[in-house]
Design a protein around this motif. Structure first.
Motif, PDB file in Angstrom:
ATOM      1  N   ASP A   1       0.849  -1.194   0.000  1.00 10.31           N
ATOM      2  CA  ASP A   1       0.000   0.000   0.000  1.00 10.31           C
ATOM      3  C   ASP A   1       0.886   1.246   0.000  1.00 10.31           C
ATOM      4  O   ASP A   1       1.860   1.343   0.738  1.00 10.31           O
ATOM      5  CB  ASP A   1      -0.868  -0.029   1.263  1.00 10.31           C
ATOM      6  CG  ASP A   1      -1.925   1.051   1.278  1.00 10.31           C
ATOM      7  OD1 ASP A   1      -1.857   1.982   0.465  1.00 10.31           O
ATOM      8  OD2 ASP A   1      -2.827   0.960   2.135  1.00 10.31           O
TER       9      ASP A   1
ATOM     10  N   TYR B   1      -1.659   7.119   2.424  1.00  6.27           N
ATOM     11  CA  TYR B   1      -2.798   7.973   2.138  1.00  6.27           C
ATOM     12  C   TYR B   1      -2.698   9.234   2.979  1.00  6.27           C
ATOM     13  O   TYR B   1      -2.288   9.180   4.134  1.00  6.27           O
ATOM     14  CB  TYR B   1      -4.073   7.191   2.501  1.00  6.27           C
ATOM     15  CG  TYR B   1      -5.344   7.718   1.910  1.00  6.27           C
ATOM     16  CD1 TYR B   1      -5.696   7.411   0.614  1.00  6.27           C
ATOM     17  CD2 TYR B   1      -6.196   8.490   2.666  1.00  6.27           C
ATOM     18  CE1 TYR B   1      -6.883   7.872   0.073  1.00  6.27           C
ATOM     19  CE2 TYR B   1      -7.385   8.954   2.139  1.00  6.27           C
ATOM     20  CZ  TYR B   1      -7.721   8.640   0.841  1.00  6.27           C
ATOM     21  OH  TYR B   1      -8.899   9.094   0.303  1.00  6.27           O
TER      22      TYR B   1
ATOM     23  N   THR C   1     -12.438   5.946   2.022  1.00  2.65           N
ATOM     24  CA  THR C   1     -12.687   6.196   0.596  1.00  2.65           C
ATOM     25  C   THR C   1     -14.079   5.776   0.162  1.00  2.65           C
ATOM     26  O   THR C   1     -14.473   6.016  -0.967  1.00  2.65           O
ATOM     27  CB  THR C   1     -11.653   5.457  -0.278  1.00  2.65           C
ATOM     28  OG1 THR C   1     -11.776   4.048  -0.064  1.00  2.65           O
ATOM     29  CG2 THR C   1     -10.240   5.910   0.031  1.00  2.65           C
ATOM     30  N   TRP C   2     -14.825   5.133   1.055  1.00  3.19           N
ATOM     31  CA  TRP C   2     -16.161   4.654   0.704  1.00  3.19           C
ATOM     32  C   TRP C   2     -17.084   4.821   1.898  1.00  3.19           C
ATOM     33  O   TRP C   2     -16.684   4.700   3.048  1.00  3.19           O
ATOM     34  CB  TRP C   2     -16.115   3.177   0.307  1.00  3.19           C
ATOM     35  CG  TRP C   2     -17.474   2.570   0.103  1.00  3.19           C
ATOM     36  CD1 TRP C   2     -18.235   2.612  -1.012  1.00  3.19           C
ATOM     37  CD2 TRP C   2     -18.232   1.838   1.077  1.00  3.19           C
ATOM     38  NE1 TRP C   2     -19.429   1.961  -0.811  1.00  3.19           N
ATOM     39  CE2 TRP C   2     -19.451   1.469   0.472  1.00  3.19           C
ATOM     40  CE3 TRP C   2     -18.011   1.477   2.399  1.00  3.19           C
ATOM     41  CZ2 TRP C   2     -20.428   0.749   1.125  1.00  3.19           C
ATOM     42  CZ3 TRP C   2     -18.986   0.760   3.058  1.00  3.19           C
ATOM     43  CH2 TRP C   2     -20.188   0.399   2.411  1.00  3.19           C
TER      44      TRP C   2
ATOM     45  N   ARG D   1     -11.954   2.159   4.082  1.00  5.43           N
ATOM     46  CA  ARG D   1     -10.942   2.512   3.082  1.00  5.43           C
ATOM     47  C   ARG D   1     -10.803   1.317   2.147  1.00  5.43           C
ATOM     48  O   ARG D   1     -10.084   0.370   2.414  1.00  5.43           O
ATOM     49  CB  ARG D   1      -9.600   2.829   3.738  1.00  5.43           C
ATOM     50  CG  ARG D   1      -8.569   3.213   2.692  1.00  5.43           C
ATOM     51  CD  ARG D   1      -7.302   3.781   3.308  1.00  5.43           C
ATOM     52  NE  ARG D   1      -6.337   3.982   2.258  1.00  5.43           N
ATOM     53  CZ  ARG D   1      -5.086   3.579   2.306  1.00  5.43           C
ATOM     54  NH1 ARG D   1      -4.626   2.974   3.384  1.00  5.43           N
ATOM     55  NH2 ARG D   1      -4.286   3.787   1.292  1.00  5.43           N
TER      56      ARG D   1
ATOM     57  N   ASP E   1     -10.382   1.760  -1.468  1.00  4.87           N
ATOM     58  CA  ASP E   1      -9.585   2.079  -2.652  1.00  4.87           C
ATOM     59  C   ASP E   1      -8.157   2.431  -2.240  1.00  4.87           C
ATOM     60  O   ASP E   1      -7.949   3.214  -1.316  1.00  4.87           O
ATOM     61  CB  ASP E   1     -10.231   3.244  -3.398  1.00  4.87           C
ATOM     62  CG  ASP E   1     -11.686   2.940  -3.716  1.00  4.87           C
ATOM     63  OD1 ASP E   1     -11.920   2.015  -4.496  1.00  4.87           O
ATOM     64  OD2 ASP E   1     -12.574   3.618  -3.157  1.00  4.87           O
ATOM     65  N   ARG E   2      -7.175   1.847  -2.963  1.00  4.07           N
ATOM     66  CA  ARG E   2      -5.774   2.038  -2.608  1.00  4.07           C
ATOM     67  C   ARG E   2      -4.903   2.023  -3.855  1.00  4.07           C
ATOM     68  O   ARG E   2      -5.289   1.468  -4.874  1.00  4.07           O
ATOM     69  CB  ARG E   2      -5.284   0.894  -1.704  1.00  4.07           C
ATOM     70  CG  ARG E   2      -6.058   0.752  -0.438  1.00  4.07           C
ATOM     71  CD  ARG E   2      -5.757  -0.569   0.264  1.00  4.07           C
ATOM     72  NE  ARG E   2      -6.617  -0.735   1.407  1.00  4.07           N
ATOM     73  CZ  ARG E   2      -6.290  -0.390   2.642  1.00  4.07           C
ATOM     74  NH1 ARG E   2      -5.101   0.123   2.885  1.00  4.07           N
ATOM     75  NH2 ARG E   2      -7.127  -0.550   3.633  1.00  4.07           N
ATOM     76  N   TYR E   3      -3.738   2.630  -3.734  1.00  9.11           N
ATOM     77  CA  TYR E   3      -2.689   2.469  -4.736  1.00  9.11           C
ATOM     78  C   TYR E   3      -1.669   1.518  -4.147  1.00  9.11           C
ATOM     79  O   TYR E   3      -1.325   1.620  -2.969  1.00  9.11           O
ATOM     80  CB  TYR E   3      -1.987   3.799  -5.027  1.00  9.11           C
ATOM     81  CG  TYR E   3      -2.732   4.697  -5.971  1.00  9.11           C
ATOM     82  CD1 TYR E   3      -2.644   4.500  -7.350  1.00  9.11           C
ATOM     83  CD2 TYR E   3      -3.503   5.743  -5.508  1.00  9.11           C
ATOM     84  CE1 TYR E   3      -3.317   5.323  -8.229  1.00  9.11           C
ATOM     85  CE2 TYR E   3      -4.178   6.582  -6.386  1.00  9.11           C
ATOM     86  CZ  TYR E   3      -4.082   6.355  -7.746  1.00  9.11           C
ATOM     87  OH  TYR E   3      -4.745   7.181  -8.614  1.00  9.11           O
TER      88      TYR E   3
ATOM     89  N   HIS F   1     -17.885   6.247  -3.654  1.00  4.03           N
ATOM     90  CA  HIS F   1     -16.427   6.122  -3.542  1.00  4.03           C
ATOM     91  C   HIS F   1     -15.776   7.477  -3.779  1.00  4.03           C
ATOM     92  O   HIS F   1     -16.113   8.164  -4.735  1.00  4.03           O
ATOM     93  CB  HIS F   1     -15.870   5.141  -4.592  1.00  4.03           C
ATOM     94  CG  HIS F   1     -16.149   3.721  -4.290  1.00  4.03           C
ATOM     95  ND1 HIS F   1     -15.221   2.907  -3.694  1.00  4.03           N
ATOM     96  CD2 HIS F   1     -17.245   2.961  -4.495  1.00  4.03           C
ATOM     97  CE1 HIS F   1     -15.726   1.697  -3.554  1.00  4.03           C
ATOM     98  NE2 HIS F   1     -16.968   1.715  -4.035  1.00  4.03           N
TER      99      HIS F   1
END
Length: 151
Positions: free
Chosen positions: A15, A18, A24-25, A38, A40-42, A67
């Motif tokens: 991850d 952030y 994120t949701w 949370r 959504d992640r990169y 989202h």
């Protein structure tokens, strides 16, 4: 979910972190069942992370979705150093030049009518380039200390 975690582990992905509101949701409920997560992640591997040292992931405002969009900005340090060298500074002495106003008008008259901010930024870059090209040489020839007005 187990297979997803295995895929992350197999590919050595982690991850990216952030900044900001960590959720994120949201299910959008107005009662006791209200939930935020949370989701959504990169993710990246060590090789990618080694190429991009300056990374920031932040949440944006959701307008029509449950989202939040997330934005990742990544740069390598060499890019950052190069950008610093070309910082434009407007010199007050340029206002005393008879053709300063003409140089600025010439650039702005060539513009295409647009409301797009990125195109306006290009106009500013072109204007700074023309001013720098035309007047910086003159300033060096005079050799005086010039008062700076930052951009």
């Amino acid at each position: 979910m187990v297979m997803f975690r295995e895929a992350l582990e197999t590919n050595e992905l982690f991850d990216m972190g952030y900044v900001g509101d960590c959720f994120t949701w949201s299910n959008g409920h107005d009662d006791h069942t209200f939930t935020k997560e949370r989701l959504d992640r990169y993710v990246a591997n060590k090789e990618w992370r080694g190429r991009f040292h300056l990374v920031k992931v932040e949440g944006l405002v959701a307008k029509s979705s449950d989202h939040k969009p997330i934005l990742m900005m990544a740069r390598n340090e060499r890019y950052r150093e190069t950008r610093r060298r070309f910082l434009f500074k407007f010199k007050a002495s340029w206002l005393r030049q008879e053709d300063c106003e003409m140089v600025v008008k010439k650039v702005w008259e060539r513009k295409q009518l647009t409301l797009e901010p990125i195109k306006q930024q290009n106009l500013l870059q072109r204007c700074s380039g023309e001013l720098t090209k035309d007047f910086k040489k003159r300033d060096r020839e005079r050799g005086g200390n010039i008062e700076l007005l930052s951009k």
